[in-house]
Design an enzyme around this catalytic site. Sequence first.
Site, short mmCIF file in Angstrom:
data_model
loop_
_atom_site.label_atom_id
_atom_site.label_comp_id
_atom_site.label_asym_id
_atom_site.label_seq_id
_atom_site.Cartn_x
_atom_site.Cartn_y
_atom_site.Cartn_z
CD GLU A 1 10.37 36.99 -29.44
OE1 GLU A 1 10.26 38.10 -28.78
OE2 GLU A 1 10.55 35.79 -29.14
N GLY B 1 -1.60 44.99 -38.04
CA GLY B 1 -2.75 46.26 -37.57
C GLY B 1 -2.18 47.26 -36.86
CG HIS C 1 -3.41 41.19 -38.35
ND1 HIS C 1 -4.33 42.04 -38.88
CD2 HIS C 1 -3.02 41.79 -36.95
CE1 HIS C 1 -4.72 42.90 -38.16
NE2 HIS C 1 -4.01 43.01 -37.12
CG HIS D 1 11.19 22.46 -33.11
ND1 HIS D 1 11.98 23.50 -33.75
CD2 HIS D 1 11.07 22.82 -32.09
CE1 HIS D 1 12.04 24.46 -32.87
NE2 HIS D 1 11.40 23.95 -31.68
CB SER E 1 17.37 17.23 -36.80
OG SER E 1 17.53 16.09 -37.37
N GLY F 1 7.50 41.17 -28.51
CA GLY F 1 6.92 39.78 -28.91
C GLY F 1 6.06 39.56 -27.64
#
Length: 138
Positions: free
Chosen positions: A61, A107, A105, A88, A91, A81
């Site tokens: 994020e 926009g 994208h 995942h 490991s 967000g």
Amino acid sequence: MDKIKTLQILNNLNKNTLMETLEIEFVDVGEDFVTARMPVTLKVYQPYGILHGGATAALAETVGSCASALFVDTKTKIIKGIELSINHLKSKKEGVVFGIARPIHKGRTTHLWEIRIVDEEDNLISICKLTNIVLEKK
């Protein structure tokens, strides 16, 4: 784009945040990508002694949101967000991981990013998609 100046600005935003706690550092930026690194240490472990998926999500994020911010006027717009999905695949116990965000994208009001979480040898650890909304600042 001045890469060094952009990286300094992004890293300065990390002070006194979760990103500083997790030692996330922006290390590369280009016209269509942003890369940050995070050390895999005890700070980011889950109880089994491996990289916690939540820490991976925070890295994803972080790079995806900052990537969106580079493509808008942050004086008048804010990025938030609104959806993050992660698979995942492998490991990781030690070393570092890198989050590389690339646009799917871009926009006017939404951005969709693919974020690859890889290790030092470019092994794919996790694959992520992040959707950001672009809002007017109030």
